[in-house]
Design a protein around this motif. Structure first.
Motif, PDB file in Angstrom:
ATOM      1  N   ALA A 172       0.836  -1.209   0.000  1.00 37.60           N
ATOM      2  CA  ALA A 172       0.000   0.000   0.000  1.00 37.60           C
ATOM      3  C   ALA A 172       0.868   1.255   0.000  1.00 37.60           C
ATOM      4  O   ALA A 172       0.548   2.250  -0.669  1.00 37.60           O
ATOM      5  CB  ALA A 172      -0.926  -0.006   1.209  1.00 37.60           C
ATOM      6  N   TRP A 173       1.966   1.211   0.744  1.00 34.52           N
ATOM      7  CA  TRP A 173       2.874   2.363   0.796  1.00 34.52           C
ATOM      8  C   TRP A 173       3.493   2.615  -0.575  1.00 34.52           C
ATOM      9  O   TRP A 173       3.545   3.754  -1.041  1.00 34.52           O
ATOM     10  CB  TRP A 173       3.964   2.097   1.830  1.00 34.52           C
ATOM     11  N   ILE A 174       3.952   1.563  -1.232  1.00 32.12           N
ATOM     12  CA  ILE A 174       4.553   1.705  -2.559  1.00 32.12           C
ATOM     13  C   ILE A 174       3.537   2.267  -3.549  1.00 32.12           C
ATOM     14  O   ILE A 174       3.853   3.156  -4.346  1.00 32.12           O
ATOM     15  CB  ILE A 174       5.121   0.363  -3.052  1.00 32.12           C
ATOM     16  N   ALA A 175       2.305   1.774  -3.496  1.00 39.62           N
ATOM     17  CA  ALA A 175       1.273   2.263  -4.406  1.00 39.62           C
ATOM     18  C   ALA A 175       1.022   3.757  -4.190  1.00 39.62           C
ATOM     19  O   ALA A 175       0.886   4.524  -5.148  1.00 39.62           O
ATOM     20  CB  ALA A 175      -0.018   1.476  -4.214  1.00 39.62           C
ATOM     21  N   LYS A 176       0.977   4.175  -2.932  1.00 44.51           N
ATOM     22  CA  LYS A 176       0.717   5.591  -2.628  1.00 44.51           C
ATOM     23  C   LYS A 176       1.877   6.479  -3.064  1.00 44.51           C
ATOM     24  O   LYS A 176       1.673   7.521  -3.690  1.00 44.51           O
ATOM     25  CB  LYS A 176       0.467   5.757  -1.129  1.00 44.51           C
ATOM     26  N   VAL A 177       3.100   6.060  -2.730  1.00 48.13           N
ATOM     27  CA  VAL A 177       4.266   6.868  -3.091  1.00 48.13           C
ATOM     28  C   VAL A 177       4.451   6.899  -4.604  1.00 48.13           C
ATOM     29  O   VAL A 177       4.821   7.932  -5.176  1.00 48.13           O
ATOM     30  CB  VAL A 177       5.536   6.338  -2.385  1.00 48.13           C
ATOM     31  N   SER A 178       4.174   5.798  -5.266  1.00 46.54           N
ATOM     32  CA  SER A 178       4.252   5.761  -6.725  1.00 46.54           C
ATOM     33  C   SER A 178       3.292   6.773  -7.331  1.00 46.54           C
ATOM     34  O   SER A 178       3.643   7.515  -8.261  1.00 46.54           O
ATOM     35  CB  SER A 178       3.927   4.356  -7.237  1.00 46.54           C
ATOM     36  N   GLU A 179       2.093   6.826  -6.803  1.00 48.75           N
ATOM     37  CA  GLU A 179       1.091   7.773  -7.293  1.00 48.75           C
ATOM     38  C   GLU A 179       1.535   9.212  -7.055  1.00 48.75           C
ATOM     39  O   GLU A 179       1.332  10.086  -7.896  1.00 48.75           O
ATOM     40  CB  GLU A 179      -0.252   7.516  -6.593  1.00 48.75           C
ATOM     41  N   ASN A 180       2.164   9.464  -5.911  1.00 49.01           N
ATOM     42  CA  ASN A 180       2.560  10.829  -5.553  1.00 49.01           C
ATOM     43  C   ASN A 180       3.816  11.312  -6.271  1.00 49.01           C
ATOM     44  O   ASN A 180       4.039  12.520  -6.379  1.00 49.01           O
ATOM     45  CB  ASN A 180       2.784  10.930  -4.039  1.00 49.01           C
ATOM     46  N   THR A 181       4.643  10.375  -6.732  1.00 44.50           N
ATOM     47  CA  THR A 181       5.941  10.762  -7.293  1.00 44.50           C
ATOM     48  C   THR A 181       6.113  10.444  -8.769  1.00 44.50           C
ATOM     49  O   THR A 181       7.119  10.846  -9.364  1.00 44.50           O
ATOM     50  CB  THR A 181       7.076  10.047  -6.542  1.00 44.50           C
ATOM     51  N   ASP A 182       5.176   9.709  -9.355  1.00 43.19           N
ATOM     52  CA  ASP A 182       5.283   9.301 -10.759  1.00 43.19           C
ATOM     53  C   ASP A 182       6.432   8.320 -10.989  1.00 43.19           C
ATOM     54  O   ASP A 182       6.911   8.168 -12.101  1.00 43.19           O
ATOM     55  CB  ASP A 182       5.436  10.513 -11.680  1.00 43.19           C
ATOM     56  N   ILE A 183       6.881   7.655  -9.933  1.00 38.17           N
ATOM     57  CA  ILE A 183       7.844   6.557 -10.095  1.00 38.17           C
ATOM     58  C   ILE A 183       7.034   5.280 -10.305  1.00 38.17           C
ATOM     59  O   ILE A 183       6.191   4.956  -9.465  1.00 38.17           O
ATOM     60  CB  ILE A 183       8.746   6.384  -8.859  1.00 38.17           C
ATOM     61  N   PRO A 184       7.240   4.547 -11.394  1.00 37.45           N
ATOM     62  CA  PRO A 184       6.487   3.299 -11.577  1.00 37.45           C
ATOM     63  C   PRO A 184       6.639   2.394 -10.362  1.00 37.45           C
ATOM     64  O   PRO A 184       7.725   2.262  -9.802  1.00 37.45           O
ATOM     65  CB  PRO A 184       7.135   2.682 -12.825  1.00 37.45           C
ATOM     66  N   SER A 185       5.551   1.781  -9.937  1.00 38.89           N
ATOM     67  CA  SER A 185       5.571   0.999  -8.698  1.00 38.89           C
ATOM     68  C   SER A 185       6.586  -0.136  -8.753  1.00 38.89           C
ATOM     69  O   SER A 185       7.237  -0.439  -7.746  1.00 38.89           O
ATOM     70  CB  SER A 185       4.177   0.448  -8.397  1.00 38.89           C
ATOM     71  N   ARG A 186       6.746  -0.764  -9.920  1.00 40.14           N
ATOM     72  CA  ARG A 186       7.703  -1.871 -10.016  1.00 40.14           C
ATOM     73  C   ARG A 186       9.125  -1.370  -9.812  1.00 40.14           C
ATOM     74  O   ARG A 186       9.961  -2.033  -9.171  1.00 40.14           O
ATOM     75  CB  ARG A 186       7.572  -2.563 -11.376  1.00 40.14           C
ATOM     76  N   THR A 187       9.418  -0.197 -10.359  1.00 48.38           N
ATOM     77  CA  THR A 187      10.747   0.382 -10.214  1.00 48.38           C
ATOM     78  C   THR A 187      10.961   0.879  -8.788  1.00 48.38           C
ATOM     79  O   THR A 187      12.040   0.704  -8.211  1.00 48.38           O
ATOM     80  CB  THR A 187      10.925   1.531 -11.211  1.00 48.38           C
ATOM     81  N   LEU A 188       9.938   1.480  -8.207  1.00 44.68           N
ATOM     82  CA  LEU A 188      10.037   1.951  -6.823  1.00 44.68           C
ATOM     83  C   LEU A 188      10.327   0.800  -5.869  1.00 44.68           C
ATOM     84  O   LEU A 188      11.120   0.931  -4.938  1.00 44.68           O
ATOM     85  CB  LEU A 188       8.741   2.652  -6.426  1.00 44.68           C
ATOM     86  N   ARG A 189       9.707  -0.332  -6.116  1.00 40.13           N
ATOM     87  CA  ARG A 189       9.962  -1.499  -5.262  1.00 40.13           C
ATOM     88  C   ARG A 189      11.441  -1.904  -5.331  1.00 40.13           C
ATOM     89  O   ARG A 189      12.034  -2.281  -4.318  1.00 40.13           O
ATOM     90  CB  ARG A 189       9.072  -2.669  -5.681  1.00 40.13           C
ATOM     91  N   ALA A 190      12.033  -1.812  -6.506  1.00 41.62           N
ATOM     92  CA  ALA A 190      13.458  -2.147  -6.650  1.00 41.62           C
ATOM     93  C   ALA A 190      14.316  -1.180  -5.839  1.00 41.62           C
ATOM     94  O   ALA A 190      15.282  -1.578  -5.185  1.00 41.62           O
ATOM     95  CB  ALA A 190      13.859  -2.121  -8.117  1.00 41.62           C
ATOM     96  N   TYR A 191      13.976   0.108  -5.871  1.00 41.14           N
ATOM     97  CA  TYR A 191      14.715   1.095  -5.094  1.00 41.14           C
ATOM     98  C   TYR A 191      14.601   0.815  -3.590  1.00 41.14           C
ATOM     99  O   TYR A 191      15.585   0.897  -2.847  1.00 41.14           O
ATOM    100  CB  TYR A 191      14.179   2.503  -5.373  1.00 41.14           C
ATOM    101  N   VAL A 192      13.400   0.507  -3.158  1.00 38.78           N
ATOM    102  CA  VAL A 192      13.160   0.233  -1.738  1.00 38.78           C
ATOM    103  C   VAL A 192      13.934  -1.000  -1.288  1.00 38.78           C
ATOM    104  O   VAL A 192      14.593  -1.000  -0.245  1.00 38.78           O
ATOM    105  CB  VAL A 192      11.648   0.057  -1.474  1.00 38.78           C
TER     106      VAL A 192
END
Length: 270
Positions: A89-109
């Motif tokens: 849920a956190w990744i989905a929210k931050v992805s929406e707020n930052t325009d970072i694709p959720s799959r890529t954001l997960r890799a960063y995290v």
């Protein structure tokens, strides 16, 4: 089309011809009725389309340009990462707020989570590099799939010593970059083949060779490389040393700083 608005086909179907044989005038009247019905239908469609609500377009995430002096500060706190039950849920929210694709954001995290604690690298710093290097694996129409593989592969320009470009003779026989003469930076985090050979890591731990075109491998290698070069990225000296080793340019460092700071604030709702 609404129920109260007859279609052109409905209008045509409702018209009944008279029983008598039509003369020339009757044919003209029939043609006028048909044409009128068609025109009415077209006008209704146009009006209906114009009356529809416009489709909202999500604005691109804006990063304020910050100009800190090198080694004078670190980006603002990105906040703690959530525990596993709440991570999706956190990744989905931050992805929406930052325009970072959720799959890529997960890799960063994941890259930040698995880095040594003493390094203090944040997902926002990894994301700051990713935005500058490839717009989060979206350079020139590429994207990271659910398996992490970026397609089409991202390969930089030949480092052939042309104006504004350093010269780096091929070091991998073109295995990673397809160029047997000059090296090229590869993958969404833009590693030179020689650097990848030394620091590349396989995020999944499945025994396969690290792949610079895999966002998980690339993000984790970025964290590993920066931690090795900067030591403690929680301090200005360490953070700037790591980033400037990635690319020895104050302007580059300021851009990554701006990205990371903006992402951290967005995640914290600031």
């Amino acid at each position: 089309m609404t129920a109260s608005s007859p279609s052109t086909l409905d209008l045509i179907g409702q018209w009944q011809p008279p029983p008598k044989k039509r003369g020339p005038r009757g044919c003209v009247m029939l043609a006028l009725l048909v044409v009128g019905a068609l025109v009415a239908g077209v006008v209704w469609v146009v009006v209906s389309l114009n009356d529809r609500e416009p489709v909202p377009v999500k604005p691109e995430f804006t990063v304020p340009a910050l100009k800190p002096a090198p080694r004078s500060a670190i980006p603002g706190d990105a906040g703690p990462l959530p525990a596993e039950p709440a991570k999706d849920a956190w990744i989905a929210k931050v992805s929406e707020n930052t325009d970072i694709p959720s799959r890529t954001l997960r890799a960063y995290v994941n890259a930040a989570e698995k880095a040594p604690a003493r390094c203090a690298i944040t997902w926002a710093t990894v994301a700051g590099i990713g935005r500058t290097e490839s717009q989060h694996a979206r350079h020139d129409g590429s994207r990271a799939g659910e398996d992490g593989v970026v397609t089409p592969p991202i390969i930089g320009i030949p480092l052939d010593g042309s104006p504004g470009v350093m010269a780096v003779v091929d070091t991998d026989k073109g295995v990673l970059d397809g160029d047997p003469k000059w090296d090229r930076a590869v993958g969404p985090m833009q590693f030179l083949p020689a650097t990848w050979k030394r620091y590349g890591v396989r995020a999944s731990g499945d025994g396969a060779a690290p792949d610079p075109q895999n966002i998980d491998d690339a993000a984790m290698t970025t964290a590993r490389y920066m931690c090795a070069k900067g030591g403690d990225l929680g301090k200005p000296t360490g953070w700037w040393t790591a980033v400037l080793t990635y690319n020895n340019s104050a302007a580059y460092g300021q851009e990554v700083f701006s990205n990371a700071d903006a992402y951290g604030k967005a995640a914290l709702g600031k």
